[in-house]
Design a protein around this motif. Sequence first.
Motif, mmCIF file in Angstrom:
data_model
loop_
_atom_site.group_PDB
_atom_site.id
_atom_site.type_symbol
_atom_site.label_atom_id
_atom_site.label_comp_id
_atom_site.label_asym_id
_atom_site.label_seq_id
_atom_site.Cartn_x
_atom_site.Cartn_y
_atom_site.Cartn_z
ATOM 1 N N THR A 41 0.966 -1.350 0.001
ATOM 2 C CA THR A 41 -0.249 -0.501 0.030
ATOM 3 C C THR A 41 0.769 1.018 -0.087
ATOM 4 O O THR A 41 1.382 1.906 0.903
ATOM 5 N N CYS A 42 0.580 2.279 -0.813
ATOM 6 C CA CYS A 42 1.085 2.844 -0.909
ATOM 7 C C CYS A 42 0.932 4.239 -0.430
ATOM 8 O O CYS A 42 -0.764 4.643 0.021
ATOM 9 N N VAL A 43 1.921 5.400 0.448
ATOM 10 C CA VAL A 43 1.446 6.698 0.912
ATOM 11 C C VAL A 43 2.216 7.761 0.828
ATOM 12 O O VAL A 43 3.236 7.584 0.529
ATOM 13 N N ALA A 44 1.669 8.954 0.328
ATOM 14 C CA ALA A 44 2.791 10.545 0.286
ATOM 15 C C ALA A 44 3.470 10.016 1.269
ATOM 16 O O ALA A 44 3.436 10.084 2.596
ATOM 17 N N GLY A 45 4.820 10.413 1.483
ATOM 18 C CA GLY A 45 5.951 11.040 1.979
ATOM 19 C C GLY A 45 6.990 10.843 1.374
ATOM 20 O O GLY A 45 7.698 12.646 1.017
ATOM 21 N N VAL A 52 4.518 7.673 -5.403
ATOM 22 C CA VAL A 52 4.506 6.621 -4.494
ATOM 23 C C VAL A 52 4.546 5.742 -5.556
ATOM 24 O O VAL A 52 5.118 4.300 -5.657
ATOM 25 N N VAL A 53 3.409 5.345 -6.049
ATOM 26 C CA VAL A 53 2.449 4.789 -6.976
ATOM 27 C C VAL A 53 2.891 4.358 -8.000
ATOM 28 O O VAL A 53 3.321 2.760 -7.898
ATOM 29 N N ARG A 54 3.373 4.770 -8.041
ATOM 30 C CA ARG A 54 4.606 4.459 -10.030
ATOM 31 C C ARG A 54 5.856 3.966 -9.719
ATOM 32 O O ARG A 54 5.731 2.682 -9.759
ATOM 33 N N ASN A 55 5.949 3.959 -8.383
ATOM 34 C CA ASN A 55 8.047 4.098 -8.260
ATOM 35 C C ASN A 55 6.998 2.260 -7.934
ATOM 36 O O ASN A 55 7.975 1.302 -8.191
ATOM 37 N N THR A 56 6.638 2.255 -6.785
ATOM 38 C CA THR A 56 5.912 1.144 -6.214
ATOM 39 C C THR A 56 5.974 0.196 -7.382
ATOM 40 O O THR A 56 6.492 -1.100 -7.118
ATOM 41 N N LEU A 57 5.338 0.361 -7.892
ATOM 42 C CA LEU A 57 4.532 -0.780 -9.176
ATOM 43 C C LEU A 57 6.046 -0.874 -10.224
ATOM 44 O O LEU A 57 6.176 -2.227 -10.781
ATOM 45 N N THR A 58 6.652 0.146 -10.329
ATOM 46 C CA THR A 58 7.325 -0.231 -10.778
ATOM 47 C C THR A 58 8.869 -1.217 -10.504
ATOM 48 O O THR A 58 9.743 -1.967 -11.348
ATOM 49 N N VAL A 59 8.950 -1.248 -9.156
ATOM 50 C CA VAL A 59 10.292 -2.288 -8.850
ATOM 51 C C VAL A 59 9.023 -3.393 -8.730
ATOM 52 O O VAL A 59 10.162 -3.932 -8.450
ATOM 53 N N ALA A 63 11.497 -6.559 -10.107
ATOM 54 C CA ALA A 63 11.795 -7.817 -8.878
ATOM 55 C C ALA A 63 10.996 -8.643 -9.194
ATOM 56 O O ALA A 63 11.209 -10.118 -8.724
ATOM 57 N N GLY A 64 10.086 -8.648 -10.163
ATOM 58 C CA GLY A 64 9.909 -9.850 -10.720
ATOM 59 C C GLY A 64 8.569 -10.616 -9.540
ATOM 60 O O GLY A 64 8.136 -11.543 -10.224
ATOM 61 N N ALA A 65 7.975 -9.869 -8.984
ATOM 62 C CA ALA A 65 7.085 -9.684 -8.579
ATOM 63 C C ALA A 65 5.412 -8.686 -9.491
ATOM 64 O O ALA A 65 5.047 -8.167 -8.669
ATOM 65 N N PRO A 66 5.645 -9.350 -10.745
ATOM 66 C CA PRO A 66 3.939 -7.707 -11.232
ATOM 67 C C PRO A 66 2.595 -8.248 -10.689
ATOM 68 O O PRO A 66 1.629 -7.450 -10.789
ATOM 69 N N ASP A 67 3.062 -9.451 -10.327
ATOM 70 C CA ASP A 67 0.807 -9.815 -9.845
ATOM 71 C C ASP A 67 0.450 -9.247 -8.398
ATOM 72 O O ASP A 67 -0.527 -9.287 -7.707
ATOM 73 N N VAL A 68 1.547 -8.980 -7.700
ATOM 74 C CA VAL A 68 2.025 -8.187 -5.933
ATOM 75 C C VAL A 68 0.579 -7.320 -6.013
ATOM 76 O O VAL A 68 0.854 -6.514 -7.053
ATOM 77 N N PRO A 69 -0.635 -7.402 -5.664
ATOM 78 C CA PRO A 69 -1.620 -6.407 -5.464
ATOM 79 C C PRO A 69 -0.825 -4.827 -5.343
ATOM 80 O O PRO A 69 0.129 -5.190 -4.035
ATOM 81 N N ALA A 70 -0.942 -3.538 -5.837
ATOM 82 C CA ALA A 70 -1.049 -2.688 -5.055
ATOM 83 C C ALA A 70 -2.035 -1.120 -4.857
ATOM 84 O O ALA A 70 -2.585 -1.066 -6.096
ATOM 85 N N THR A 103 3.437 -1.419 -15.682
ATOM 86 C CA THR A 103 3.297 -0.972 -17.633
ATOM 87 C C THR A 103 1.838 -1.986 -16.360
ATOM 88 O O THR A 103 0.919 -2.735 -17.472
ATOM 89 N N ARG A 104 1.370 -1.533 -15.330
ATOM 90 C CA ARG A 104 0.217 -2.020 -15.161
ATOM 91 C C ARG A 104 -0.330 -0.400 -14.176
ATOM 92 O O ARG A 104 0.438 0.116 -13.583
ATOM 93 N N ALA A 105 -1.539 -1.208 -13.136
ATOM 94 C CA ALA A 105 -2.386 0.227 -12.659
ATOM 95 C C ALA A 105 -2.376 -0.286 -11.687
ATOM 96 O O ALA A 105 -2.452 -1.312 -11.250
ATOM 97 N N PRO A 106 -2.633 0.582 -10.465
ATOM 98 C CA PRO A 106 -3.116 -0.154 -8.987
ATOM 99 C C PRO A 106 -4.258 -1.069 -9.378
ATOM 100 O O PRO A 106 -5.234 -0.361 -9.801
ATOM 101 N N VAL A 107 -4.281 -2.339 -7.504
ATOM 102 C CA VAL A 107 -5.714 -2.246 -7.837
ATOM 103 C C VAL A 107 -6.552 -1.311 -7.466
ATOM 104 O O VAL A 107 -6.351 -0.675 -7.088
#
Length: 325
Positions: A41-45, A52-59, A63-70, A103-107
């Motif tokens: 989960t993402c929060v401003a900081g 933060v959302v963009r960076n999290t999805l990229t990481v 890391a090889g975990a594109p299916d982990v929900p964010a 390449t994907r959006a958050p849930v």
Amino acid sequence: MTTDPGRPPIPVIVDCDTGIDDALALLLAVRHPGLDLRAVTCVAGNTDVEGVVRNTLTVLEQAGAPDVPAARGAERPLIEGVRTARHVHGRDGMGDLGLPAPTRAPVDLDAVSLLRREILASPRPVTLIPTAPATNIALLLRTHPEVTGNIERIVFMGGAVATGNATPVAEFNVWHDPEAAAILLTAGVPITMYGLDVFQRVIVPGPDVRRLRASAEPGTRLAGELLAHRGPAIDETDPGGGLGDAGAVCAVIDPEGLTTHRLPVEVCLAPGPARGQTLVDRRVRPGESELHEGTREQPLVDVALDVDVARYVELYLSTVERKDR
């Protein structure tokens, strides 16, 4: 040294403000076999919540975990305005490394709803790892207090016993949203505070950083690039990089690498230079204030006071390089 290979993985959720060292934490959480990363989960900081959302999805993709929900969370603290740390993490929050867009959006759920869903759906109690201002966690605890029945522990990166970084006495995550941190401390579940006292000590040596940067594997190479951006360590002639937030994930995998004391902790909420300070009571007996004015009930927290640096560095390196071996 690490989690028992015979035990099922620990279900965890990382709440982050990705951020260079949040990214290091995500790489570890994704790749360690002793953890089951159920959601992020993402929060401003460190930067604004969209970044933060963009960076999290990229990481997660690197890391090889594109299916982990964010999920996208709070865009500002409970009371204060947003105060980013772009001077540390770069304009994009990720060291301006020019990483590809995800390449994907958050849930299609907000962060609080995703936290609730994953905590209540987990067959085993979940460990929360907040490496960011605690806004999402505070909103969760106030909106859905029933989740505490399936939370094993909260291991949060925040606070300081001695010296702060946002102010002389306040650490950034707590200073950014002190009210949220105060709510987190009263969650009614076991809590470990991985603060600046240990956060600043876990440094990956320069030769190891260079080896990671030379890797052909995207996640391993990203870890090296992020560590290199963490700046010079103790030896200016051979700079390494600090693990930062990733140390909180190490503490979940290998809690014996930390020395903790169970101590009363509260957050200073008053305006002024002490706002956001974590007041850690290390006295062995009550003082005059308590004798004259009576004691006040304060939450007891497992406060990290020392860390086995070599142990956590080896844990991190051996995990993020798994796909190289």
